[in-house]
Design a protein around this motif. Structure first.
Motif, mmCIF file in Angstrom:
data_model
loop_
_atom_site.group_PDB
_atom_site.id
_atom_site.type_symbol
_atom_site.label_atom_id
_atom_site.label_comp_id
_atom_site.label_asym_id
_atom_site.label_seq_id
_atom_site.Cartn_x
_atom_site.Cartn_y
_atom_site.Cartn_z
ATOM 1 N N LEU A 131 -6.809 -16.485 -8.764
ATOM 2 C CA LEU A 131 -7.301 -16.302 -10.145
ATOM 3 C C LEU A 131 -8.736 -15.783 -10.140
ATOM 4 O O LEU A 131 -9.077 -14.869 -10.895
ATOM 5 N N PHE B 159 -1.845 -25.235 -1.995
ATOM 6 C CA PHE B 159 -1.313 -24.332 -3.018
ATOM 7 C C PHE B 159 -2.211 -24.291 -4.258
ATOM 8 O O PHE B 159 -2.314 -23.253 -4.906
ATOM 9 N N ARG C 296 -4.136 -20.828 -5.510
ATOM 10 C CA ARG C 296 -4.081 -20.321 -6.887
ATOM 11 C C ARG C 296 -5.483 -20.106 -7.455
ATOM 12 O O ARG C 296 -5.745 -19.109 -8.130
ATOM 13 N N LEU D 171 -11.134 -15.560 -17.641
ATOM 14 C CA LEU D 171 -10.624 -16.906 -17.365
ATOM 15 C C LEU D 171 -11.158 -17.899 -18.403
ATOM 16 O O LEU D 171 -10.425 -18.779 -18.859
ATOM 17 N N VAL E 10 7.695 -23.858 0.342
ATOM 18 C CA VAL E 10 6.938 -23.654 -0.899
ATOM 19 C C VAL E 10 7.563 -24.451 -2.053
ATOM 20 O O VAL E 10 6.862 -25.029 -2.874
ATOM 21 N N HIS F 75 -9.254 -11.996 -11.697
ATOM 22 C CA HIS F 75 -9.752 -11.996 -13.070
ATOM 23 C C HIS F 75 -11.230 -12.363 -13.057
ATOM 24 O O HIS F 75 -11.651 -13.182 -12.259
ATOM 25 N N ARG G 225 -2.588 -29.248 -16.148
ATOM 26 C CA ARG G 225 -2.804 -28.827 -14.763
ATOM 27 C C ARG G 225 -3.611 -27.531 -14.727
ATOM 28 O O ARG G 225 -4.572 -27.394 -13.956
ATOM 29 N N ASP G 226 -3.236 -26.570 -15.619
ATOM 30 C CA ASP G 226 -3.902 -25.271 -15.597
ATOM 31 C C ASP G 226 -5.351 -25.343 -16.084
ATOM 32 O O ASP G 226 -6.186 -24.552 -15.643
#
Lengths: 143, 176
Positions: free
Chosen positions: B89, B81, B85, B98, B29, B93, B152-153
């Motif tokens: 998410l 990965f 994610r 979001l 990881v 949520h 990135r987010d």
């Protein structure tokens, strides 16, 4: 780490931080952990340590971990007391001079850098070395 | 910390609590640069053959990437990965939560664009001036890593919102 990039640091590595949090959680020193400001887009992993193992003037103990894609990191140890915070920090980030890994010594995580970095080369070893350092710290402060 | 006999307690506990496969997974990881099965074996304190078997299984599951060279080098598969994610998410949520967080990130991104007067973190000119003090360098490093994280987010959140909206009630069903 083998072949680790020496370029700029990447974004926060949430997957690696999750592994660090889960493995820290099984250790007797660790009470709880959470992502701040939230788990949707975290900036730091906060690990709460067991202050009951410290003398009573220490009111809380926390380790803030930030791990970045590519292997750079900051590991910030904070011991809260009524009128001050005893703290130090291990960093790995790009610097024009001096080693990429360095240590900001206690009691105030001073910007006078010392050359005693965590020596491990992967994320879990750094966590384990840190926990070992905390065990030594508890022994010292309880003496 | 280095000249102590044998591994520290936390390492020993990890060795005894987790199987070879789990230890190789824990290490994979955090591995974004390719590393050999021998290197994984050293980190995980297992045989090279044991590490290779675990890594090959992780490649089959699409969790690891292999270079296919001799010897093969392994690292985590970044798209797995990212996907994981996005799914988490979307599941944990609602699309509205979001979307609100996405707006905040877009605004933080705009503030950093204004502060540095460039459109993206990689366009910030970093002078290698040894005279610059450590605190100043550290502050800028903080800003740049935060900016890369925000960028990135934003991408991840857009995908998670899309994923949440594509299910009927705005929530991705829990894992069964």
């Amino acid at each position: 780490m083998t072949g680790r990039t020496e370029g700029p640091s990447g974004p926060l590595d949430v997957s690696t931080l999750e592994i660090l949090a889960q493995r820290a959680a099984t250790h007797p020193l660790c009470l709880d952990w959470e992502f701040r400001p939230d788990s949707i887009s975290p900036r730091v992993l906060e690990i709460q340590l067991d202050d009951a193992q410290y003398p009573s003037f220490v009111t809380a103990v926390r380790v803030d971990v930030r791990w970045f894609v590519g292997g750079d990191y900051t590991v910030h140890y904070l011991e809260f007391r009524p009128n001050e915070t005893w703290q130090c920090r291990w960093d790995r980030h790009p610097k024009p001079v001096g080693p990429r890994e360095h240590f900001h010594p206690p009691p105030d995580a001073s910007s006078d850098i010392a050359s005693t970095p965590l020596e491990s080369d992967h994320h879990l070893d750094i966590l384990f070395e840190l926990l070992e350092w905390v065990e030594d710290r508890i022994q010292t402060i309880c003496e | 910390m280095s000249d102590r006999p044998g591994p520290p307690d936390a390492t020993r506990q990890w060795d005894s609590d987790r199987t070879t496969f789990q230890r190789v997974y824990d290490l994979l990881v955090g591995t974004t640069e390719p590393a050999s099965a021998r290197q994984f074996a050293e980190w995980a304190d297992c045989s090279e053959n044991g590490a290779r078997q675990a890594l090959e299984q992780l490649v089959e599951m699409d969790i690891a990437d292999s270079t296919g060279s001799r010897p093969a080098l392994y690292r985590r598969n970044p798209s797995y990965f990212r996907w994981k994610r996005v799914e988490t998410l979307a599941r944990e949520h609602g699309a509205n939560t979001l979307r609100a967080r996405l707006e905040e990130l877009i605004s933080e991104d705009r503030k950093l664009q204004e502060k540095y007067d460039v459109p993206e973190p990689d366009a910030v000119v970093v002078a290698d001036e040894p005279a610059e003090n450590h605190d100043m360098l550290h502050d800028r490093w903080d800003d740049l890593t935060e900016w890369r994280t925000i960028r990135r987010d934003i991408t991840i959140l857009k995908r998670a919102i899309h994923r949440a909206e594509s299910s009927k009630d705005g929530h991705v069903p829990s894992k069964t």
